[in-house]
Design a protein around this motif. Structure first.
Motif, PDB file in Angstrom:
ATOM      1  N   HIS A 237       0.769  -1.063  -0.370  1.00 15.47           N
ATOM      2  CA  HIS A 237       0.021   0.000  -0.192  1.00 15.47           C
ATOM      3  C   HIS A 237       0.430   1.342   0.301  1.00 15.47           C
ATOM      4  CE1 HIS A 237      -3.652  -2.334   1.711  1.00 15.47           C
ATOM      5  NE2 HIS A 237      -3.025  -3.121   0.651  1.00 15.47           N
ATOM      6  N   HIS A 238       2.288   0.953   0.383  1.00 20.44           N
ATOM      7  CA  HIS A 238       2.256   2.608   0.708  1.00 20.44           C
ATOM      8  C   HIS A 238       4.570   2.134  -0.284  1.00 20.44           C
ATOM      9  CE1 HIS A 238      -0.519   3.980   3.186  1.00 20.44           C
ATOM     10  NE2 HIS A 238      -0.620   2.553   3.818  1.00 20.44           N
ATOM     11  N   GLY A 239       4.874   1.071  -0.014  1.00 18.81           N
ATOM     12  CA  GLY A 239       6.218   0.899  -0.379  1.00 18.81           C
ATOM     13  C   GLY A 239       6.408   1.134  -1.960  1.00 18.81           C
ATOM     14  N   CYS A 240       5.375   0.963  -2.693  1.00 18.10           N
ATOM     15  CA  CYS A 240       5.355   0.830  -3.763  1.00 18.10           C
ATOM     16  C   CYS A 240       5.259   1.827  -4.813  1.00 18.10           C
ATOM     17  CB  CYS A 240       4.375  -0.414  -4.893  1.00 18.10           C
ATOM     18  SG  CYS A 240       4.560  -1.933  -4.447  1.00 18.10           S
ATOM     19  N   SER A 241       5.991   2.023  -6.191  1.00 19.76           N
ATOM     20  CA  SER A 241       5.320   3.346  -7.011  1.00 19.76           C
ATOM     21  C   SER A 241       3.930   3.404  -7.147  1.00 19.76           C
ATOM     22  CB  SER A 241       6.052   3.032  -8.357  1.00 19.76           C
ATOM     23  OG  SER A 241       6.243   2.683  -8.966  1.00 19.76           O
ATOM     24  N   SER A 242       3.113   2.308  -7.599  1.00 20.38           N
ATOM     25  CA  SER A 242       1.683   1.878  -8.082  1.00 20.38           C
ATOM     26  C   SER A 242       1.342   0.999  -6.341  1.00 20.38           C
ATOM     27  CB  SER A 242       1.424   1.272  -8.851  1.00 20.38           C
ATOM     28  OG  SER A 242       2.381   2.673 -10.541  1.00 20.38           O
ATOM     29  N   PRO A 243       0.463   1.731  -5.378  1.00 17.71           N
ATOM     30  CA  PRO A 243      -0.020   0.855  -4.704  1.00 17.71           C
ATOM     31  C   PRO A 243      -0.935  -0.378  -5.280  1.00 17.71           C
ATOM     32  CG  PRO A 243      -1.062   3.405  -4.176  1.00 17.71           C
ATOM     33  CD  PRO A 243       0.459   3.204  -5.661  1.00 17.71           C
ATOM     34  N   VAL A 244      -0.694  -1.559  -4.437  1.00 17.73           N
ATOM     35  CA  VAL A 244      -0.954  -2.764  -4.390  1.00 17.73           C
ATOM     36  C   VAL A 244      -2.452  -3.487  -4.009  1.00 17.73           C
ATOM     37  CG1 VAL A 244      -0.668  -4.882  -5.222  1.00 17.73           C
ATOM     38  CG2 VAL A 244       0.801  -3.070  -6.479  1.00 17.73           C
ATOM     39  N   ILE A 245      -2.610  -3.602  -4.338  1.00 17.12           N
ATOM     40  CA  ILE A 245      -4.337  -4.127  -3.442  1.00 17.12           C
ATOM     41  C   ILE A 245      -4.650  -5.597  -3.926  1.00 17.12           C
ATOM     42  CG2 ILE A 245      -6.870  -3.993  -2.891  1.00 17.12           C
ATOM     43  CD1 ILE A 245      -5.182  -1.539  -2.617  1.00 17.12           C
ATOM     44  N   HIS A 246      -4.538  -6.597  -2.823  1.00 16.89           N
ATOM     45  CA  HIS A 246      -4.232  -8.098  -2.893  1.00 16.89           C
ATOM     46  C   HIS A 246      -5.299  -8.537  -3.261  1.00 16.89           C
ATOM     47  CE1 HIS A 246      -3.506 -12.343  -1.547  1.00 16.89           C
ATOM     48  NE2 HIS A 246      -2.558 -12.308  -1.971  1.00 16.89           N
ATOM     49  N   CYS A 247      -6.500  -8.501  -2.458  1.00 15.54           N
ATOM     50  CA  CYS A 247      -7.617  -8.512  -2.468  1.00 15.54           C
ATOM     51  C   CYS A 247      -8.085  -9.735  -2.107  1.00 15.54           C
ATOM     52  CB  CYS A 247      -8.597  -8.617  -4.294  1.00 15.54           C
ATOM     53  SG  CYS A 247      -8.051  -7.026  -4.972  1.00 15.54           S
TER      54      CYS A 247
END
Length: 353
Positions: A237-247
């Motif tokens: 959520h905070h460490g990637c250049s584009s946030p990822v939602i696992h879902c």
């Protein structure tokens, strides 16, 4: 005073500079005369340099100020050191993320594994090597010719959604680097076969440990596993250049290595958020009981946290009652009634206290 340590200093002239402070008297300065310090009205020191002696009162005032500052810092330390210690402990649990990330997930690897080598490694995808199955395919254990154990996630191409799931996992995993994510060794893809080659996790999933009679996780192990998953989600959520939602956060998607370190897996329905997507509202294929419309990963993590310490599945409840409500109704007076009975031992209580 550090200039006194320059034992090979042969010449030193600072005349006609607006210098201030005490002239050193030892080391190479023992042989210097006053002509090297002329026209520096604020200098002080020994009389042989033709400068006034350094005042002692300012030194005492300075010492008093330093003493007051020391007491002030000690007071602040008593308040903030415990907080800082907790923060550093959490950072330590993340395991020096920066250097380790480069060794973790990477689709850009020099290792190539052919389709025929995967068949050979898994004994033609035999059922005896099957270690798990999901919505879009199955996972097999394999042994490469080098002796390395691998997990091969084979997608069921009879399902149209499996193609998208494979593409999604490749897109997500190639850009992620974290010690608490399952490492991807490589991928294998042709018209009739699509698979991901993953690092093998010998201790299986959190789901197996929670509900198998052959295993037991004590309270420290469960807490450590949940911290590992939280670190992975914080990175998403905070460490990637584009946030990822696992879902799809759930115990069966949390895999354990030989040291019982947790690794999050299965990114087939993950969502990469662009810069213009500040809010998430998506209909997914996530497992029933873990779905939330807003901040779904955070909500699902909370449900899994309750499941881990109560050993009750979200699907165990009927009607309007759910796991979250069941626990809420029992707090704080009846907490011992909802916690996993296997944890309620004298030893574990002592650890908690």
């Amino acid at each position: 005073m550090s200039l006194e340590k320059l034992q090979y200093l042969d010449y030193f002239n600072v005349s006609f500079n607006k210098l201030y402070g005490e002239i050193p008297s030892r080391g190479p300065f023992k042989n210097l005369s006053s002509q090297f310090f002329i026209n520096n009205e604020a200098l002080c020191g020994f009389s042989r340099f033709n400068v006034p002696p350094c005042p002692t009162s300012s030194t005492h005032r300075s010492n008093r100020k330093k003493l007051l500052l020391l007491f002030l810092l000690l007071g602040i330390a008593l308040v903030f050191v415990p907080i800082a210690f907790l923060f550093l402990w959490i950072r330590y649990r993340r395991g020096k993320r920066a250097p380790q990330q480069a060794d973790s997930l990477s689709m850009a690897t020099t290792e190539r594994i052919s389709y025929y080598e995967l068949l050979q490694a898994t004994d033609l995808l035999s059922e005896s090597n099957l270690i798990g199955s999901g919505s879009f395919g199955s996972v097999y254990k394999g042994i490469l010719r080098s002796g390395t154990a691998i997990a091969v996630k084979v997608f069921n191409l009879q399902l149209e959604a499996a193609f998208k799931s494979f593409d999604t996992e490749c897109e997500v995993l190639r850009s992620l680097r974290h010690r608490n994510l399952v490492k991807v060794i490589t991928s294998c893809s042709n018209l009739d076969f699509k698979a991901l080659v993953l690092e093998y996790m010998p201790n299986g999933s959190l789901d197996n440990y929670l509900y198998s009679h052959n295993y037991f996780l004590d309270i420290r192990q469960r807490l450590s596993i949940m911290i590992d998953v939280a670190c992975a989600l914080e990175y998403f959520h905070h460490g990637c250049s584009s946030p990822v939602i696992h879902c799809d956060i759930k115990p069966s998607n949390v895999l354990l290595d030989e040291d019982m370190v947790a690794h999050l897996s299965d990114f087939g329905i993950s969502k990469l958020l662009g810069e213009d997507e500040t809010d998430l509202y998506t209909k997914t294929l996530a497992t029933f009981g873990y779905i939330a419309l807003v901040k779904c990963d955070v909500y699902s993590y909370g449900i899994m946290l309750l499941e881990t310490f109560t050993r009750r599945k979200p699907s165990d409840f009927e009607g309007d009652l759910n796991l979250k409500q069941w626990v809420s109704y029992s707090l704080p007076e009846a907490v011992m009634d909802v916690i996993d009975a296997n944890l309620v031992t004298t030893t574990d209580i002592e650890h908690v206290l």
